[in-house]
Enzyme design. Sequence first.
Site, PDB file in Angstrom:
ATOM      1  N   CYS A 133       1.110  -1.358   0.053  1.00 13.20           N
ATOM      2  CA  CYS A 133      -0.043   0.006   0.129  1.00 13.20           C
ATOM      3  C   CYS A 133       0.890   1.358  -0.160  1.00 13.20           C
ATOM      4  O   CYS A 133       0.813   1.973  -1.043  1.00 13.20           O
ATOM      5  CB  CYS A 133      -0.852   0.016   1.277  1.00 13.20           C
ATOM      6  SG  CYS A 133      -1.761   1.571   1.420  1.00 13.20           S
ATOM      7  N   CYS A 136      -1.583   1.605  -3.117  1.00  9.75           N
ATOM      8  CA  CYS A 136      -2.422   2.798  -2.747  1.00  9.75           C
ATOM      9  C   CYS A 136      -1.919   4.123  -3.039  1.00  9.75           C
ATOM     10  O   CYS A 136      -2.502   5.009  -3.488  1.00  9.75           O
ATOM     11  CB  CYS A 136      -3.089   2.554  -1.512  1.00  9.75           C
ATOM     12  SG  CYS A 136      -3.427   0.923  -0.843  1.00  9.75           S
ATOM     13  N   LYS A 171      -0.212   5.470  -6.345  1.00  9.65           N
ATOM     14  CA  LYS A 171      -1.342   5.097  -7.199  1.00  9.65           C
ATOM     15  C   LYS A 171      -2.083   6.514  -7.259  1.00  9.65           C
ATOM     16  O   LYS A 171      -2.415   7.190  -8.224  1.00  9.65           O
ATOM     17  CB  LYS A 171      -1.958   4.159  -6.991  1.00  9.65           C
ATOM     18  CG  LYS A 171      -3.316   3.875  -7.970  1.00  9.65           C
ATOM     19  CD  LYS A 171      -4.464   4.191  -7.114  1.00  9.65           C
ATOM     20  CE  LYS A 171      -4.937   3.422  -5.851  1.00  9.65           C
ATOM     21  NZ  LYS A 171      -5.669   2.157  -6.182  1.00  9.65           N
ATOM     22  N   TYR A 197      -8.417  -3.423 -11.809  1.00  5.24           N
ATOM     23  CA  TYR A 197      -8.322  -2.220 -11.387  1.00  5.24           C
ATOM     24  C   TYR A 197      -6.548  -1.761 -11.453  1.00  5.24           C
ATOM     25  O   TYR A 197      -6.491  -0.380 -11.625  1.00  5.24           O
ATOM     26  CB  TYR A 197      -8.885  -1.921  -9.946  1.00  5.24           C
ATOM     27  CG  TYR A 197      -8.084  -2.309  -8.928  1.00  5.24           C
ATOM     28  CD1 TYR A 197      -8.631  -3.494  -8.083  1.00  5.24           C
ATOM     29  CD2 TYR A 197      -6.997  -1.873  -8.317  1.00  5.24           C
ATOM     30  CE1 TYR A 197      -7.862  -4.103  -7.089  1.00  5.24           C
ATOM     31  CE2 TYR A 197      -6.538  -2.282  -7.124  1.00  5.24           C
ATOM     32  CZ  TYR A 197      -6.864  -3.591  -6.405  1.00  5.24           C
ATOM     33  OH  TYR A 197      -6.251  -3.986  -5.467  1.00  5.24           O
ATOM     34  N   VAL A 198      -5.928  -2.668 -11.147  1.00  2.00           N
ATOM     35  CA  VAL A 198      -4.155  -2.298 -11.166  1.00  2.00           C
ATOM     36  C   VAL A 198      -4.140  -1.658 -12.663  1.00  2.00           C
ATOM     37  O   VAL A 198      -3.586  -0.680 -12.778  1.00  2.00           O
ATOM     38  CB  VAL A 198      -3.353  -3.233 -10.782  1.00  2.00           C
ATOM     39  CG1 VAL A 198      -1.851  -2.903 -11.002  1.00  2.00           C
ATOM     40  CG2 VAL A 198      -3.807  -3.813  -9.471  1.00  2.00           C
ATOM     41  N   GLY A 199      -4.468  -2.450 -13.515  1.00  2.00           N
ATOM     42  CA  GLY A 199      -4.381  -2.217 -15.025  1.00  2.00           C
ATOM     43  C   GLY A 199      -5.021  -0.957 -15.481  1.00  2.00           C
ATOM     44  O   GLY A 199      -4.348   0.024 -16.019  1.00  2.00           O
ATOM     45  N   GLU A 249      -6.306   1.595 -13.482  1.00  2.00           N
ATOM     46  CA  GLU A 249      -5.731   2.722 -12.628  1.00  2.00           C
ATOM     47  C   GLU A 249      -4.457   3.097 -13.353  1.00  2.00           C
ATOM     48  O   GLU A 249      -4.349   4.515 -13.564  1.00  2.00           O
ATOM     49  CB  GLU A 249      -5.620   2.515 -11.308  1.00  2.00           C
ATOM     50  CG  GLU A 249      -7.065   2.379 -10.743  1.00  2.00           C
ATOM     51  CD  GLU A 249      -6.788   1.880  -9.184  1.00  2.00           C
ATOM     52  OE1 GLU A 249      -7.748   2.252  -8.441  1.00  2.00           O
ATOM     53  OE2 GLU A 249      -5.879   1.550  -8.787  1.00  2.00           O
ATOM     54  N   GLY A 290      -2.436  -9.910 -12.593  1.00  2.00           N
ATOM     55  CA  GLY A 290      -2.742 -10.581 -11.222  1.00  2.00           C
ATOM     56  C   GLY A 290      -1.604 -10.608 -10.147  1.00  2.00           C
ATOM     57  O   GLY A 290      -0.683 -10.184 -10.427  1.00  2.00           O
ATOM     58  N   ASP A 337      -3.593  -9.851   2.303  1.00  2.00           N
ATOM     59  CA  ASP A 337      -3.567 -10.480   0.953  1.00  2.00           C
ATOM     60  C   ASP A 337      -3.296 -11.915   0.828  1.00  2.00           C
ATOM     61  O   ASP A 337      -3.607 -12.706   0.010  1.00  2.00           O
ATOM     62  CB  ASP A 337      -2.816  -9.574   0.040  1.00  2.00           C
ATOM     63  CG  ASP A 337      -3.341  -8.498  -0.477  1.00  2.00           C
ATOM     64  OD1 ASP A 337      -2.816  -7.693  -1.357  1.00  2.00           O
ATOM     65  OD2 ASP A 337      -4.427  -7.990   0.401  1.00  2.00           O
ATOM     66  N   HIS A 344     -26.699  20.416  -1.250  1.00  2.00           N
ATOM     67  CA  HIS A 344     -26.708  20.951  -2.843  1.00  2.00           C
ATOM     68  C   HIS A 344     -25.795  21.984  -2.729  1.00  2.00           C
ATOM     69  O   HIS A 344     -25.711  22.822  -1.833  1.00  2.00           O
ATOM     70  CB  HIS A 344     -28.332  21.371  -2.578  1.00  2.00           C
ATOM     71  CG  HIS A 344     -28.407  21.797  -4.026  1.00  2.00           C
ATOM     72  ND1 HIS A 344     -28.477  21.037  -5.158  1.00  2.00           N
ATOM     73  CD2 HIS A 344     -28.901  23.104  -4.783  1.00  2.00           C
ATOM     74  CE1 HIS A 344     -29.024  21.816  -6.196  1.00  2.00           C
ATOM     75  NE2 HIS A 344     -28.820  23.072  -5.963  1.00  2.00           N
ATOM     76  N   GLU A 356     -25.788  13.934  -3.521  1.00  2.00           N
ATOM     77  CA  GLU A 356     -27.259  14.332  -3.280  1.00  2.00           C
ATOM     78  C   GLU A 356     -27.964  13.388  -4.152  1.00  2.00           C
ATOM     79  O   GLU A 356     -29.190  13.110  -3.781  1.00  2.00           O
ATOM     80  CB  GLU A 356     -27.667  15.728  -3.321  1.00  2.00           C
ATOM     81  CG  GLU A 356     -27.455  16.491  -4.582  1.00  2.00           C
ATOM     82  CD  GLU A 356     -28.010  17.862  -4.462  1.00  2.00           C
ATOM     83  OE1 GLU A 356     -27.349  18.652  -5.114  1.00  2.00           O
ATOM     84  OE2 GLU A 356     -29.215  17.897  -3.974  1.00  2.00           O
TER      85      GLU A 356
END
Lengths: 512, 123
Positions: A76, A81, A84, A218-220, A222, A307, A349, A487, A492
């Site tokens: 991370c 994270c 990234k 999501y790695v690819g 992002e 992966g 992980d 608002h 909202e």
Amino acid sequence: MAAFCRGRHRLKSVGCLHTSTRNLTGKFDYDVVVIGGGSGGLACSKEAAQLGKKVAVLDYVEPSAKGTKWGLGGTCVNVGCIPKKLMHQAALFGTAIKDAQKYGWTIPGPASHDWATLSAAVQNHVKSLNWGHRVQLQDKKVKYLNMKGSLVDEHTIKGVTARGKETTLTARNIVIATGGRPKYPTHVPGAIEHGITSDDIFWLKESPGKTLVVGASYVGLECAGFLTGIGLDTTIMVRSIALRGFDQQMAGLVTDYMEAYGTKFAWKCAPKKVEKLTSGGLQVTWTNTFTKKDETDTFDSVLWAVGRAPESQLLNLEKAGVQLDTETGKIVVTPNEATSVPSIYAIGDISLGRPELTPTAIQAGKLLARRLAGVSKELMNYHNVATAVFTPLEYSCVGLSEEEAEQKYGKDSIEVFHAFYKPLEFTVAERDASQCYIKAVCLREGDQRILGLHFTGPNAGEVIQGFALGFQCGATYTHLVNTVGIHPTCAEELTKLNVTKRSGLDATVTGC
Amino acid sequence: MTNYEEVKVRGYEDFCKAVSERKGKDIFAYFSGNKDEQGVSWCPDCVKAEPVVRGEMSHLPEDSVFIYCQVGERPYWKDPNNEFKKTLKLTGVPTLLRYGTPQKLVEEECFKADLVRMMFTED
């Protein structure tokens, strides 16, 4: 008694309870030894130490195939994270600069991006986090060992330094929190020699240039997203689908936006080989599984995002009797995070069936520490964990995807409320909001409990975080529409959802 | 006993000069409020931290540099635009840092001998 405690200067006596603990510890060097100094490992070790346990944490980074390595903090902090999100932010600024002109700002000439400035700033921040973690461990009296750990038996760990110096530690309990590393497609010639992974991208001193990202997890997405955003020619190669495991309608909106935004997609393609050209570039050959033809192109960099897997063999887990899942190499765990060996636990992980997320690893680590210290029996709740994907158009969700809800309850028993909305900021900026979308997957009966919430749009993670609390409390569609919106915001629009998919009506939000 | 060089400087310019003259060296810098004629600093935390830091100096790496820098008088330090705050990004005194790295200990962190020793002995 103190004579039996190694590293005694670390343990600060806070009362008689700890004296008796020390008596029991006398049999082992430590109450808890954690292997892995990432999100889960650090949280577990610090919590255990705070509860008076004698704790040691081993952290070691095996350099990537390209030779990249990093400090304390795990994936991370160093290659996930944190860097990234910072690079994603860099890309967002690129779009903001363009938008700014519509809002009256004069930007002399087209804005250009310098990779070296970005990477240096990101690396500096990461290094300050490495230091911060180091200070925290020291402060909380956790023994830190920069060593590669492996199991000798159910109470014994071997640590080896980078120079090859060995140490043996004994522990009443061992927590494995070694996480995972990016996989290489070993069947593709040239993949390892010429490609990089997420382990390397954030530490490159020079711009990756024209990049091929292989993989649409999501790695690819992002990585391809921020590379496109900072102005690089970027292509994503997708074998079958994007964001496997996520709601596929939402995945489609995310990739549609990326395509419109400038990322090239090679759908239904599988890489065949990577060759280095004398000019220095990389020639990639792939098979278009749709046309059944081979295609080729040249890139400066190839980023594998196909992966992640644990490096279980190096830990010597099987020899110690720890059962692994044969397909993934992950450690099989109980809801108590226990492995097949009574004194050994696994979090993060590396454990099977868990979300591969930092907050779940941290929470699981803390709760495990409390259980090991005997002050709590609470187990980690892995359900209803909200998450976000930081693609150019961000996506965040909590709960079930529409497909999962259909499978679990049947299409007739669910009601999906949805809306296409336009963030106010996009109006003046003349930006296309076609993929900005919200849906609430609910039960059809009664108060219509919310089963899943999905949102694409700016700051998606910030939007959904608050709703995740409501979700945790069993929020219903009735609760949602009875909540008065703030608002003007994008969030909202969740409170104003009223069009159902079933009705077939146009779900575009009209003016307020 | 390791060989290290201690350099005493006063003010920002002096500090920068000392650093530029020692390129390539492992430089540790300790920033303190100025001491008066009796040798007592206006900064009480600096008074408390100095013996702790000095107590660990035997652990400094071989051939490293230890710069002892008096930043200035209290009003100068309190000005949020002083060069130490603006350019070096210091947030408080005392500060012990390893130049060119994110490693630093600020204020109460400097009271902890084990943290100081950790900075001097680990990479």
